[in-house]
Design a protein around this motif. Sequence first.
Motif, PDB file in Angstrom:
ATOM      1  N   GLY A   1     -18.728  -2.722  -8.809  1.00  0.00           N
ATOM      2  CA  GLY A   1     -18.714  -4.177  -8.847  1.00  0.00           C
ATOM      3  C   GLY A   1     -17.468  -4.732  -8.175  1.00  0.00           C
ATOM      4  O   GLY A   1     -16.402  -4.126  -8.200  1.00  0.00           O
ATOM      5  N   ARG A   2     -17.617  -5.885  -7.562  1.00  0.00           N
ATOM      6  CA  ARG A   2     -16.532  -6.513  -6.819  1.00  0.00           C
ATOM      7  C   ARG A   2     -15.336  -6.826  -7.705  1.00  0.00           C
ATOM      8  O   ARG A   2     -14.189  -6.587  -7.336  1.00  0.00           O
ATOM      9  CB  ARG A   2     -17.045  -7.785  -6.139  1.00  0.00           C
ATOM     10  N   GLU A   3     -15.590  -7.351  -8.887  1.00  0.00           N
ATOM     11  CA  GLU A   3     -14.475  -7.732  -9.768  1.00  0.00           C
ATOM     12  C   GLU A   3     -13.647  -6.528 -10.188  1.00  0.00           C
ATOM     13  O   GLU A   3     -12.431  -6.619 -10.284  1.00  0.00           O
ATOM     14  CB  GLU A   3     -14.982  -8.491 -10.989  1.00  0.00           C
ATOM     15  N   TYR A   4     -14.284  -5.404 -10.422  1.00  0.00           N
ATOM     16  CA  TYR A   4     -13.558  -4.192 -10.802  1.00  0.00           C
ATOM     17  C   TYR A   4     -12.643  -3.740  -9.666  1.00  0.00           C
ATOM     18  O   TYR A   4     -11.493  -3.355  -9.898  1.00  0.00           O
ATOM     19  CB  TYR A   4     -14.537  -3.080 -11.177  1.00  0.00           C
ATOM     20  N   ILE A   5     -13.146  -3.780  -8.451  1.00  0.00           N
ATOM     21  CA  ILE A   5     -12.354  -3.373  -7.287  1.00  0.00           C
ATOM     22  C   ILE A   5     -11.222  -4.367  -7.047  1.00  0.00           C
ATOM     23  O   ILE A   5     -10.083  -3.980  -6.756  1.00  0.00           O
ATOM     24  CB  ILE A   5     -13.245  -3.257  -6.034  1.00  0.00           C
ATOM     25  N   GLN A   6     -11.498  -5.659  -7.195  1.00  0.00           N
ATOM     26  CA  GLN A   6     -10.506  -6.678  -6.859  1.00  0.00           C
ATOM     27  C   GLN A   6      -9.460  -6.904  -7.947  1.00  0.00           C
ATOM     28  O   GLN A   6      -8.480  -7.593  -7.698  1.00  0.00           O
ATOM     29  CB  GLN A   6     -11.198  -7.991  -6.501  1.00  0.00           C
TER      30      GLN A   6
ATOM     31  N   TYR B   1      -6.740 -14.381  -4.053  1.00  0.00           N
ATOM     32  CA  TYR B   1      -7.219 -15.476  -4.914  1.00  0.00           C
ATOM     33  C   TYR B   1      -8.120 -14.925  -6.020  1.00  0.00           C
ATOM     34  O   TYR B   1      -7.954 -15.265  -7.195  1.00  0.00           O
ATOM     35  CB  TYR B   1      -7.964 -16.517  -4.080  1.00  0.00           C
ATOM     36  N   ASN B   2      -9.077 -14.076  -5.648  1.00  0.00           N
ATOM     37  CA  ASN B   2      -9.992 -13.487  -6.634  1.00  0.00           C
ATOM     38  C   ASN B   2      -9.261 -12.615  -7.637  1.00  0.00           C
ATOM     39  O   ASN B   2      -9.575 -12.628  -8.829  1.00  0.00           O
ATOM     40  CB  ASN B   2     -11.087 -12.677  -5.951  1.00  0.00           C
ATOM     41  N   ARG B   3      -8.270 -11.874  -7.171  1.00  0.00           N
ATOM     42  CA  ARG B   3      -7.486 -11.026  -8.086  1.00  0.00           C
ATOM     43  C   ARG B   3      -6.752 -11.890  -9.110  1.00  0.00           C
ATOM     44  O   ARG B   3      -6.730 -11.571 -10.291  1.00  0.00           O
ATOM     45  CB  ARG B   3      -6.494 -10.180  -7.292  1.00  0.00           C
ATOM     46  N   GLY B   4      -6.169 -12.984  -8.635  1.00  0.00           N
ATOM     47  CA  GLY B   4      -5.469 -13.890  -9.550  1.00  0.00           C
ATOM     48  C   GLY B   4      -6.419 -14.495 -10.572  1.00  0.00           C
ATOM     49  O   GLY B   4      -6.094 -14.630 -11.754  1.00  0.00           O
ATOM     50  N   LYS B   5      -7.609 -14.842 -10.120  1.00  0.00           N
ATOM     51  CA  LYS B   5      -8.611 -15.420 -11.021  1.00  0.00           C
ATOM     52  C   LYS B   5      -9.075 -14.380 -12.044  1.00  0.00           C
ATOM     53  O   LYS B   5      -9.219 -14.693 -13.223  1.00  0.00           O
ATOM     54  CB  LYS B   5      -9.794 -15.915 -10.183  1.00  0.00           C
ATOM     55  N   ILE B   6      -9.281 -13.151 -11.603  1.00  0.00           N
ATOM     56  CA  ILE B   6      -9.755 -12.092 -12.494  1.00  0.00           C
ATOM     57  C   ILE B   6      -8.676 -11.758 -13.527  1.00  0.00           C
ATOM     58  O   ILE B   6      -8.962 -11.637 -14.719  1.00  0.00           O
ATOM     59  CB  ILE B   6     -10.164 -10.840 -11.695  1.00  0.00           C
ATOM     60  N   THR B   7      -7.434 -11.589 -13.078  1.00  0.00           N
ATOM     61  CA  THR B   7      -6.368 -11.246 -14.032  1.00  0.00           C
ATOM     62  C   THR B   7      -6.065 -12.394 -14.981  1.00  0.00           C
ATOM     63  O   THR B   7      -5.684 -12.172 -16.119  1.00  0.00           O
ATOM     64  CB  THR B   7      -5.081 -10.818 -13.286  1.00  0.00           C
ATOM     65  N   GLN B   8      -6.258 -13.628 -14.536  1.00  0.00           N
ATOM     66  CA  GLN B   8      -6.064 -14.791 -15.416  1.00  0.00           C
ATOM     67  C   GLN B   8      -7.158 -14.831 -16.481  1.00  0.00           C
ATOM     68  O   GLN B   8      -6.884 -15.121 -17.640  1.00  0.00           O
ATOM     69  CB  GLN B   8      -6.082 -16.077 -14.595  1.00  0.00           C
ATOM     70  N   ASP B   9      -8.392 -14.502 -16.105  1.00  0.00           N
ATOM     71  CA  ASP B   9      -9.495 -14.480 -17.070  1.00  0.00           C
ATOM     72  C   ASP B   9      -9.340 -13.358 -18.082  1.00  0.00           C
ATOM     73  O   ASP B   9      -9.780 -13.475 -19.226  1.00  0.00           O
ATOM     74  CB  ASP B   9     -10.833 -14.310 -16.344  1.00  0.00           C
TER      75      ASP B   9
END
Length: 175
Positions: free
Chosen positions: A83-88, A164-172
């Motif tokens: 999944g993209r979120e896991y990689i990012q 940007y996606n990494r920041g969003k994922i780690t913030q969530d």
Amino acid sequence: MAGLSELFTSVSGWLKLSELVLIFITLIIHRHGDNGHYLYFSTTGTKLGYDDPNIDAENLGNGTLVAFLIITIVLIIGYVIDGREYIQQSILEPIWNLLGAFMFMGSGSMAIITWKDEQALKTSSSTSLTEMEYHRNISSAMAMGAMCIIIGLIYLIDLGVSWYNRGKITQDDGP
């Protein structure tokens, strides 16, 4: 969510697919761009010797194309399997994107610097080479350099998107 939908429903997926396609096209130009023969990043000659003064530029171009073809394929497989979120969520994708941006821009710049002053011959002393073949060689070389710079810019965009996606994922995932 993993699967092929990760590639087609996200900006990151489309960027990875476009990087893969453009790298493959550039690799084909590099390998067959001189009328079926190698088109070099570092010399306008038909052969590259081990003692050529620009061998480092050739190694940069070859290494960049092959390494990032493999890296991009691995990241795409990671998008599909994990999944993209896991990689990012890792810092690795932004680092690869940053390296890709610099390496492709460097490779493209070296190819353009090498080939910019080359002129198509008006007459040929050889019966096997014509003006059109020399002209296609120069055009292919400039196209290879331009493709590398375009790929570098796509990696730069991908760097911004993945950061940007990494920041969003780690913030969530935060406390």
